[in-house]
Design an enzyme around this catalytic site. Structure first.
Site, PDB file in Angstrom:
ATOM      1  N   HIS A   8      -4.471  -7.441   7.637  1.00 38.08           N
ATOM      2  CA  HIS A   8      -3.907  -7.534   6.489  1.00 38.08           C
ATOM      3  C   HIS A   8      -3.828  -8.739   5.556  1.00 38.08           C
ATOM      4  CE1 HIS A   8      -1.442  -5.700   2.763  1.00 38.08           C
ATOM      5  NE2 HIS A   8      -2.046  -4.342   3.317  1.00 38.08           N
TER       6      HIS A   8
ATOM      7  N   CYS B 299      -7.298  -4.265   1.597  1.00 39.55           N
ATOM      8  CA  CYS B 299      -6.165  -4.081   1.053  1.00 39.55           C
ATOM      9  C   CYS B 299      -6.613  -4.673  -1.107  1.00 39.55           C
ATOM     10  CB  CYS B 299      -5.053  -3.986   0.834  1.00 39.55           C
ATOM     11  SG  CYS B 299      -3.358  -3.572  -0.248  1.00 39.55           S
TER      12      CYS B 299
ATOM     13  N   HIS C  19      -7.493   0.200   2.922  1.00 36.79           N
ATOM     14  CA  HIS C  19      -6.163   0.472   1.260  1.00 36.79           C
ATOM     15  C   HIS C  19      -6.584   0.553   0.134  1.00 36.79           C
ATOM     16  CE1 HIS C  19      -2.874  -0.722   4.347  1.00 36.79           C
ATOM     17  NE2 HIS C  19      -4.262   0.169   5.499  1.00 36.79           N
TER      18      HIS C  19
ATOM     19  N   ASP D 290      -2.856   3.527  -0.991  1.00 41.46           N
ATOM     20  CA  ASP D 290      -1.878   2.845  -0.936  1.00 41.46           C
ATOM     21  C   ASP D 290      -1.027   2.658  -1.543  1.00 41.46           C
ATOM     22  OD1 ASP D 290      -0.090   1.067   0.758  1.00 41.46           O
ATOM     23  OD2 ASP D 290      -2.442  -0.863   0.247  1.00 41.46           O
ATOM     24  N   HIS D 291       0.023   2.358  -1.911  1.00 43.46           N
ATOM     25  CA  HIS D 291       1.674   2.491  -2.922  1.00 43.46           C
ATOM     26  C   HIS D 291       1.177   2.615  -4.143  1.00 43.46           C
ATOM     27  CE1 HIS D 291       2.722  -2.310  -0.972  1.00 43.46           C
ATOM     28  NE2 HIS D 291       2.896  -0.352   0.021  1.00 43.46           N
TER      29      HIS D 291
ATOM     30  N   TYR E  44       5.935   4.932  -1.144  1.00 46.58           N
ATOM     31  CA  TYR E  44       5.713   5.682  -0.025  1.00 46.58           C
ATOM     32  C   TYR E  44       6.367   7.327  -0.168  1.00 46.58           C
ATOM     33  CZ  TYR E  44       3.288   2.520   2.213  1.00 46.58           C
ATOM     34  OH  TYR E  44       1.998   1.441   2.798  1.00 46.58           O
TER      35      TYR E  44
END
Length: 353
Positions: free
Chosen positions: A206, A244, A271, A316-317, A330
């Site tokens: 990551h 990501c 991501h 993702d977030h 999340y």
């Protein structure tokens, strides 16, 4: 692409039943809650997690994360034993048919934001990073700043007890350079990747979040040059990346479409999320739609399709919306919205070929 959702196990307020109601769900990316860096993940523990997921009609598509012990990252005399532990975990994941490990190789901070509850104009909450705040505090204060904003949830990648060990960790990494950190990563990969090849488990490193230096700690996964250096150091499809978009995209100098093409065959996990650049080293995590942030999400999805990427992907977030009480970044609702948007982009890309 295989659409997934991150799941934190039985203690996650977002149940597998809720996740499987999102259209076109392939599976979840899970973890063994309570495992500390360096612990061996036992076969029976992995099998129990897998069975729980599969009982709901989903796949345990990957693990996020099997954390790297600090002795490996810092290159201390204890690292070989912890590498052996990691190899055993890889073998056990392979026996269970779990094919991807997302991991990071960052000193002190796995990720950092300065505000976990930034209020947007519509009253939703999101995560913000402002380097001016970082410049005004000491590294140890950063832990206190973030920990005080969690609303009782344990944050991903912030294992318990790390604040109490901060002075020890700081001493461990004292003086370490980017070159030394990179060499320690290669030392790890040279020993683990052959086991991954035998077990059919792909590693997916990551990127740095944020993707630039913080508190003068070395960062080696922040841009195209960094990541190509890593995948080329141990040339194997099992030595790959977690692409990501929110992490790389927080630095406007990173051309994400170009990076995707450069990493063809090396992206083992993706991501997908958007970020909005507010200024120099100042950004927030926006809703997933292109118009809500600074990234062209359609161009990103098209680039992944162009290189033939068919691996696991997750939103993702997300923002915290509709009064949900959730782990920062999340929650269920905004990530579910983001996922269906991303699926729509993929459908459009494929149909317009």
């Amino acid at each position: 692409m295989k659409w997934t959702f991150r799941w934190y196990g039985q203690d996650d307020p977002i149940s597998l039943d809720k996740i499987r109601q999102i259209p076109n769900m392939y599976g979840v990316v899970g973890t063994l809650v309570g495992k500390m860096p360096g612990d061996i993940w036992k076969l029976e523990e992995i099998e129990a997690l897998k069975n729980e997921v599969e009982a709901k009609g989903l796949k345990l598509a990957g693990i996020e994360s099997v954390s790297i012990h600090d002795s490996i990252k810092a290159g201390t005399s204890e690292r070989d034993q912890y590498i052996e532990n990691y190899k055993e975990t890889v073998r056990n994941l392979g026996k269970s048919g779990v094919g991807v490990i997302c991991y990071s190789f960052k000193p002190i901070f796995g990720w950092a934001k300065t505000n976990l509850n930034y209020e947007l104009e519509d009253s939703s909450l999101t995560l913000e990073y402002d380097d001016k705040v970082v410049q005004s505090i000491e590294p140890k204060q950063m832990y206190g700043l973030i920990s005080g904003q969690t609303s009782g949830f344990q944050l991903s990648g912030w294992e318990p007890g790390r604040l109490e060990r901060f002075n020890e960790l700081e001493a461990m990494y004292a003086g370490i350079t980017e070159e030394q950190l990179f060499d320690n990563l290669v030392y790890f990969l040279e020993r683990v990747i052959p086991v991954c090849e035998e077990a059919n488990v792909k590693m997916a490193i990551h990127p740095d979040d944020p993707p630039f230096e913080m508190f003068d700690y070395p960062r080696i996964t922040k841009n195209k040059e960094d990541i190509l250096k890593i995948v080329n150091a141990v040339d194997s499809p099992y030595n790959g990346v977690t692409f990501c978009t929110g992490s790389y995209g927080a630095n406007p100098e990173n051309d994400l479409v170009d990076m995707i093409h450069a990493l063809k065959g090396k992206i083992n996990f993706a991501h997908l999320r958007n970020v909005k650049i507010l200024g120099e080293r100042h950004f927030l995590e926006s809703a997933h739609l292109s118009q809500e942030g600074s990234l062209d999400m359609l161009a990103i999805v098209k680039a992944l399709d162009d290189i033939g990427f068919d691996g696991i992907v997750r939103p993702d977030h997300g923002r915290t919306i509709w009064g949900e009480v959730a782990r920062p970044g999340y929650g269920l609702y905004d990530r579910a919205i983001g996922l269906t948007y991303l699926q729509g982009l993929e459908e459009a890309v494929q149909k317009l070929k």
